[in-house]
Design an enzyme around this catalytic site. Sequence first.
Site, PDB file in Angstrom:
ATOM      1  N   CYS A 185       0.985  -0.914  -0.132  1.00  0.00           N
ATOM      2  CA  CYS A 185      -0.203   0.207  -0.302  1.00  0.00           C
ATOM      3  C   CYS A 185       0.809   1.402   0.250  1.00  0.00           C
ATOM      4  CB  CYS A 185      -1.339  -0.034   1.282  1.00  0.00           C
ATOM      5  SG  CYS A 185      -1.960   1.452   1.387  1.00  0.00           S
ATOM      6  N   HIS A 207      -8.747  -4.074  -1.912  1.00  0.00           N
ATOM      7  CA  HIS A 207      -8.003  -3.561  -1.073  1.00  0.00           C
ATOM      8  C   HIS A 207      -8.139  -1.866  -0.630  1.00  0.00           C
ATOM      9  CE1 HIS A 207      -3.529  -2.101   0.401  1.00  0.00           C
ATOM     10  NE2 HIS A 207      -4.304  -1.154  -0.258  1.00  0.00           N
ATOM     11  N   GLU A 208      -8.867  -1.356  -1.939  1.00  0.00           N
ATOM     12  CA  GLU A 208      -9.122  -0.576  -2.254  1.00  0.00           C
ATOM     13  C   GLU A 208     -10.375   0.391  -1.526  1.00  0.00           C
ATOM     14  OE1 GLU A 208      -7.284   1.888  -3.301  1.00  0.00           O
ATOM     15  OE2 GLU A 208      -5.504   0.044  -3.765  1.00  0.00           O
ATOM     16  N   HIS A 259      -9.730   0.898   2.759  1.00  0.00           N
ATOM     17  CA  HIS A 259      -9.601   2.115   2.717  1.00  0.00           C
ATOM     18  C   HIS A 259     -11.070   3.464   2.829  1.00  0.00           C
ATOM     19  CE1 HIS A 259      -5.262   1.983   1.916  1.00  0.00           C
ATOM     20  NE2 HIS A 259      -5.327   1.739   1.152  1.00  0.00           N
TER      21      HIS A 259
HETATM   22 NI    NI Z   1      -3.818   0.917  -0.344  1.00  0.00          NI
END
Ligand code: NI
Length: 181
Positions: A109, A156-157, A160
Amino acid sequence: MLLPKDIIQDGHPTLRLISENVTVPLSRKDKDKGKEMLKYLEMSLDEKTSEKYQMTPGVGLAAPQIGISKRMFACFFFDGKEDYQFVIYNPVIKEKSKEMIYLKTGEGCLSVPGKSGHVLRHKKLVVEGYIYNNLDKSLDYKEITLTDYAAIVFQHEYDHLDGILFTDKITEDYEKYEAIA
Ligand code: NI
């Protein structure tokens, strides 16, 4: 133009917030910010510009990573079959497979430099949201299906936006699942 200094790092409180929905219709500001995020990823993946600006290559960037607590992120990659270059606003995960996979090399990341680890992700997703497609410059509310590598990047995004970092999900118990190169 976004630069590496604009990306906030693990420890910054904004990375841990639950982001707010983007207002619709999308503002000029949010549209432009999305394009800037795409441009950042494109430059980070280009040898010349990444060297010039000392960028770590990235395939996804979420607004909280640049200090903006809004539900939007950019993805920029080729999964071996298809080019993905888009920004999604107010994404909703409608369906996710029971089957789990992981990225063989481990995830990393831009906000957690120097760290990688294995994370289990759903193999297939059906998602919807306002999607700006950089390939044909369209912006539509639509549903898309993502599998394998594309599904991993998306999850993954998406995390966030809920204040979750991949490091929260690292597991050593991954080998019985399918590895995605
Ligand atoms: Ni990330």
